[in-house]
Scaffold this motif. Structure first.
Motif, PDB file in Angstrom:
ATOM      1  N   ARG A 242       0.722  -1.449   0.026  1.00  0.00           N
ATOM      2  CA  ARG A 242       0.291  -0.029  -0.198  1.00  0.00           C
ATOM      3  C   ARG A 242       0.875   1.653   0.318  1.00  0.00           C
ATOM      4  O   ARG A 242       0.955   2.114  -0.792  1.00  0.00           O
ATOM      5  CB  ARG A 242      -1.484  -0.052   1.255  1.00  0.00           C
ATOM      6  CG  ARG A 242      -2.182   0.707   1.275  1.00  0.00           C
ATOM      7  CD  ARG A 242      -2.733   0.126   2.560  1.00  0.00           C
ATOM      8  NE  ARG A 242      -2.927   0.034   3.468  1.00  0.00           N
ATOM      9  CZ  ARG A 242      -3.152  -1.099   4.593  1.00  0.00           C
ATOM     10  NH1 ARG A 242      -3.579  -2.476   3.580  1.00  0.00           N
ATOM     11  NH2 ARG A 242      -2.329  -0.797   5.319  1.00  0.00           N
ATOM     12  N   PHE A 244       3.420   1.788  -1.106  1.00  0.00           N
ATOM     13  CA  PHE A 244       4.783   2.088  -1.965  1.00  0.00           C
ATOM     14  C   PHE A 244       4.055   1.921  -3.775  1.00  0.00           C
ATOM     15  O   PHE A 244       4.200   3.090  -3.997  1.00  0.00           O
ATOM     16  CB  PHE A 244       5.691   0.303  -2.549  1.00  0.00           C
ATOM     17  CG  PHE A 244       5.860   0.180  -4.071  1.00  0.00           C
ATOM     18  CD1 PHE A 244       7.371   0.862  -3.707  1.00  0.00           C
ATOM     19  CD2 PHE A 244       6.037  -0.188  -5.253  1.00  0.00           C
ATOM     20  CE1 PHE A 244       8.201   0.989  -4.869  1.00  0.00           C
ATOM     21  CE2 PHE A 244       6.501  -0.092  -6.524  1.00  0.00           C
ATOM     22  CZ  PHE A 244       7.892   0.244  -5.483  1.00  0.00           C
ATOM     23  N   LEU A 245       2.771   1.260  -3.718  1.00  0.00           N
ATOM     24  CA  LEU A 245       1.925   2.030  -4.592  1.00  0.00           C
ATOM     25  C   LEU A 245       1.557   3.430  -4.659  1.00  0.00           C
ATOM     26  O   LEU A 245       1.154   4.112  -6.025  1.00  0.00           O
ATOM     27  CB  LEU A 245       0.576   0.909  -4.469  1.00  0.00           C
ATOM     28  CG  LEU A 245       1.183  -0.959  -5.268  1.00  0.00           C
ATOM     29  CD1 LEU A 245       0.041  -1.585  -4.414  1.00  0.00           C
ATOM     30  CD2 LEU A 245       1.612  -0.888  -6.764  1.00  0.00           C
ATOM     31  N   LYS A 248       4.317   5.775  -5.528  1.00  0.00           N
ATOM     32  CA  LYS A 248       4.526   5.261  -6.830  1.00  0.00           C
ATOM     33  C   LYS A 248       3.122   6.275  -7.445  1.00  0.00           C
ATOM     34  O   LYS A 248       3.661   7.038  -8.180  1.00  0.00           O
ATOM     35  CB  LYS A 248       4.891   4.378  -7.142  1.00  0.00           C
ATOM     36  CG  LYS A 248       6.278   3.675  -7.008  1.00  0.00           C
ATOM     37  CD  LYS A 248       6.845   4.504  -7.765  1.00  0.00           C
ATOM     38  CE  LYS A 248       8.231   3.639  -7.311  1.00  0.00           C
ATOM     39  NZ  LYS A 248       9.296   4.100  -7.892  1.00  0.00           N
ATOM     40  N   LEU A 249       2.280   6.075  -7.187  1.00  0.00           N
ATOM     41  CA  LEU A 249       1.180   6.800  -7.751  1.00  0.00           C
ATOM     42  C   LEU A 249       0.916   7.654  -7.764  1.00  0.00           C
ATOM     43  O   LEU A 249      -0.093   8.672  -8.628  1.00  0.00           O
ATOM     44  CB  LEU A 249      -0.190   5.777  -7.863  1.00  0.00           C
ATOM     45  CG  LEU A 249      -0.564   4.124  -7.824  1.00  0.00           C
ATOM     46  CD1 LEU A 249      -1.593   3.605  -7.710  1.00  0.00           C
ATOM     47  CD2 LEU A 249      -0.167   4.243  -9.372  1.00  0.00           C
TER      48      LEU A 249
END
Ligand code: HEM
Ligand code: SF4
Ligand code: FES
Lengths: 251, 228
Positions: A242, A244-245, A248-249
């Motif tokens: 969660r 990391f994503l 990145k987003l």
């Protein structure tokens, strides 16, 4: 009541990182069942030294399950077959008289064998150096409880912080993935307000270091959680994903 | 590009394509289930899926989903094999809590893929492909009337118990792939924590089982001696 057993040990011996290793069989008689596994290896080493043979190299330090230095793959399990214990907390009463015990080093691309049963786990240090800390402006000592933290978050952060960085998760993972370790280290900080600030940058930096060092891709087999001596839960891996994503987003 | 360079990015692609394929299975399974009750209703649904634009777009998306899922599966498995290092353990045991499927997703995937080739040959090449060829003015030897009669092909193949058994084996492998795959995809996407992780596992197992029950009911129905 003191009892003793006779055992056969199949131990991995390897002279140097590049040398070819092999299993050597040792017989050890009258091992007290009150001995810890590492004490048993000490006795074997004393015996080898008295025979003018080279002792077996293995890692250890605190011998009370808190430092994360001991390792060893014993009969197919990292830290032996018991859940929630380190090798130094394993005792000979868990073995049967006449049993053959196979002892191997952690095996993973990122943890090369240095000698015999000792492996190089400095890859973990590099991951921590990449972001496993908080930057603080030191000043006067802050008041206790000046920052409110919920009991739930405090408990979960504490659970994550109990990771001792032993590497058993990597050793047992069929993918050689370090996600449980990295997830624990990211979680213990992300759950607290002091660590939350740098959460996104930390997740990105630590995951990218982990990938660079040659650890594998987590496929959620859960083998790590089952073998972790500190019972770190894979729910922390969901949090790392969660973190990391979303980092990145959002970038 | 982080969807290729980072482990979690690669896993995200795996999970998105996986869930996309699961959604397709939900649709396909529900539609198939109808054949047990009414051949006409089934053919009516299958009729929507001929060589018209939306069915073609759907087919193409599905093909892309499969190809990406498989390419990433092979790439991830290759990298993971490498991360294990040269020497393997002489003795390796798993704790009981580790599911067999979770350690053998590629094996299960390859089994699924193998049977899928058979399935595409038996149904798709006799149905949508015939319609596409016909539209393009090509003739692949297929019968256009039968291409619209899905129920005919279902009966044709499943009346042969060998095919029914083969399809059951296929579906069991797929079921195992999904019992691990569905919750794993949620975990990869970052869903769940201490409380929700066990719940997601239960919900995913139920979903996987329902999907497979819908599919497997058809060969089982025929094996029990019924027909449509
Ligand atoms: C209808 C067909 C399929 C469906 C519905 C499906 C679904 C899924 C799902 C939901 C996942 C979990 C993703 C994740 O853990 O994030 C997964 C993982 C996986 N699939 Fe499939 N899959 C299918 C076919 C295949 C095929 C044909 C192959 C290979 C030839 C394959 C190989 C894999 C592998 C190796 C994984 C594990 C990778 C990982 O967890 O990182 N799958 N699949
Ligand atoms: S997560 Fe568990 S197994 Fe992995 S390094 Fe930390 S304590 Fe060891
Ligand atoms: S020697 Fe410190 S944890 Fe085992």
């Amino acid at each position: 009541m003191e009892k003793s057993i006779n055992i056969t040990l199949k131990i991995w011996r390897q002279a140097s990182p590049k040398a070819k290793g092999e299993f050597v069989t040792y017989k050890l008689d009258k091992v007290s069942t009150d001995n810890s596994f590492l004490e048993m290896l000490d006795i074997l080493n004393e015996k080898l030294i008295s025979e003018r043979k080279e002792p077996i190299v293995f890692d250890h330090d605190c011998r009370e399950g808190i430092c994360g230095m001991c390792s060893l793959f014993i009969n197919g399990h990292p830290h032996g077959m018991d859940a929630g214990t380190t090798t130094c907390q394993l005792h000979m009463r868990r073995f049967k008289d006449g049993e053959t015990i196979t002892v191997e080093p952690w095996r993973s691309k990122a943890f090369p064998v240095l000698k015999d049963l000792r492996v190089d786990r400095s890859a973990f240090d590099k991951i921590i150096q990449a972001g496993g800390y908080v930057n603080v402006n030191t000043g006067g000592t802050p008041d206790g409880n000046a920052i409110p933290i919920s009991k739930l978050a405090a408990d979960e952060a504490m659970d994550a912080a109990s990771c001792i960085g032993c590497g058993a998760c990597v050793a047992t993972c069929k993918n050689g993935s370090a996600m449980l370790f990295v997830a624990a280290k990211v979680s213990q900080l992300a759950l607290l307000p002091q660590g939350r600030v740098e959460g996104a940058a930390r997740a990105k930096a630590m995951v990218s270091k982990m990938d660079e060092l040659g650890f594998g891709n987590c496929t959620n087999t859960g083998a790590c959680e089952a073998e972790c001596p500190k019972n770190i839960s894979i729910s922390h891996i969901a949090r790392l994903n969660r973190e990391f994503l979303s980092a990145k987003l959002n970038s | 590009m982080w969807l290729i360079d980072s482990s979690i990015g690669r896993k995200l692609i795996m999970s998105i394509t996986g869930i996309f394929l699961v959604l397709f299975l939900v649709f396909h399974g529900t539609m198939n289930f109808v054949v047990l009750f009414s051949a006409e209703a089934y053919n009516a649904i299958a009729g929507f899926l001929g060589a018209n634009w939306y069915a073609l777009v759907g087919t193409k998306l599905l093909a892309i989903g499969f190809v990406v899922h498989i390419i990433y599966a092979i790439y991830l498995s290759f990298q993971n094999q490498k991360a294990r290092g040269g020497e393997s353990y002489a003795v390796k045991n798993n704790q009981k809590s580790v599911e067999w499927a979770s350690q053998n997703m590629l094996v299960l995937g390859v089994i699924v893929l193998g049977f899928m080739a058979l399935h595409l040959f038996q149904f798709w090449s006799k149905m949508q492909l015939v319609e596409i060829s016909h539209k393009l003015g090509l003739d692949n030897g297929g019968d256009l009337a039968l291409a619209k009669d899905g129920a005919y092909w279902v009966k044709h193949y499943f009346e042969n118990p060998v095919y029914s058994v083969l399809y059951i084996i296929w579906l069991v492998a797929l079921w195992m792939h999904l019992t691990h795959g569905i919750w794993s995809a949620f975990q990869t996407m970052g869903a769940g924590g201490n409380i929700w992780l066990p719940r997601i596992k239960v919900i995913s197992s139920i979903l996987a089982t329902l999907i497979i029950l819908m599919f497997i009911s058809i060969p089982v129905y025929f094996l029990l001696g019924f027909s449509i």
